[in-house]
Design a protein around this motif. Sequence first.
Motif: not given
Length: 325
Positions: A43-44, A47-48, A113, A249, A260, A262-263, A266
Amino acid sequence: MAAAGGAIYALGLVLAAMISGAAGLNLTLGFLVGLGMTGVTFVVAIGAAMRAVPPERRGLAAGIVTDGGSVGQFLLVPVAPGLITGFGWRESFLIFAALAGAMVLLAIGIAGRPALPQTGSAHVQTYGEALREAAGHSGFWLLNAGFFVCGFHVAFVATHLPAFLGDRGLDPALGARALALVGLFNILGSYVFGMSADRWRKKHVLAGIYLARAVLIALFLAFPVTPLSVTLFACTMGFLWLGTVPLTSGLVGQIFGVRYMSTLFGIVFLSHQLGSLFGAWGAGYAYNATRSYDLAWQISIAIAVLAALLHWPIRGAPVSRLQAA
């Protein structure tokens, strides 16, 4: 977040080396390691990664990030029995804790972010608006349902395949080798499906993965379970193992944007972990009730077909907010 997750993960493994009962096992490997994983899992990192590359290469980026976990599985699963034999299980936990601690330093490379738009007139979507937007999109819930199935499959096979092979009279060590092969072939699968996410409609590829899992499990059970059949099953399942991650993803980012990412991913990943709960615990419960893994395998086939059907109606187009922008 990634640094904190790595630290908690390492702490859980250190304390696990000191436990002496079931309560300690649940607190360390259950709660602390599980909590730590939330900060260092896909997730993290995905996202990055998706924010750092152009849209046309986000699927490949997610596939490469997924490959990192596969390399770890391939390298460490076969090593663990040797460490336990040579040093003892408590010392082995400390060794793995040191490896987990390295994630704290590696977390420096994970971006934060994305910057806010410089144009004063541009509306910046809030956290609450992002959640409400996703909650009102049917595709978001279909992705949650599909990822639940993925979690069930992954946890069931990873947890119970060695025991299933032991029930069939095969060497328990074959199970460890099979899981290592799963990790090896997942490296290839994650990369291939990551590239496919940039070239084809993601929902169709996802449907194909789940349908292929159903066919694979059915064929595995239809023939005698031998070292050769286990090897073929592990290689093929490994290829399909986490190919769903870059695709799922990628769909989240494609539909809702990456601010958003990762949110929202997640939340979808939470569904995956709930599926993992039922795949690990539920399959064990079914085995204790029936003294067989047949029911768990049958459920795996049925929900794989269901997941394939659920992905077909997903609308992959960006939401109107992104189209307007």
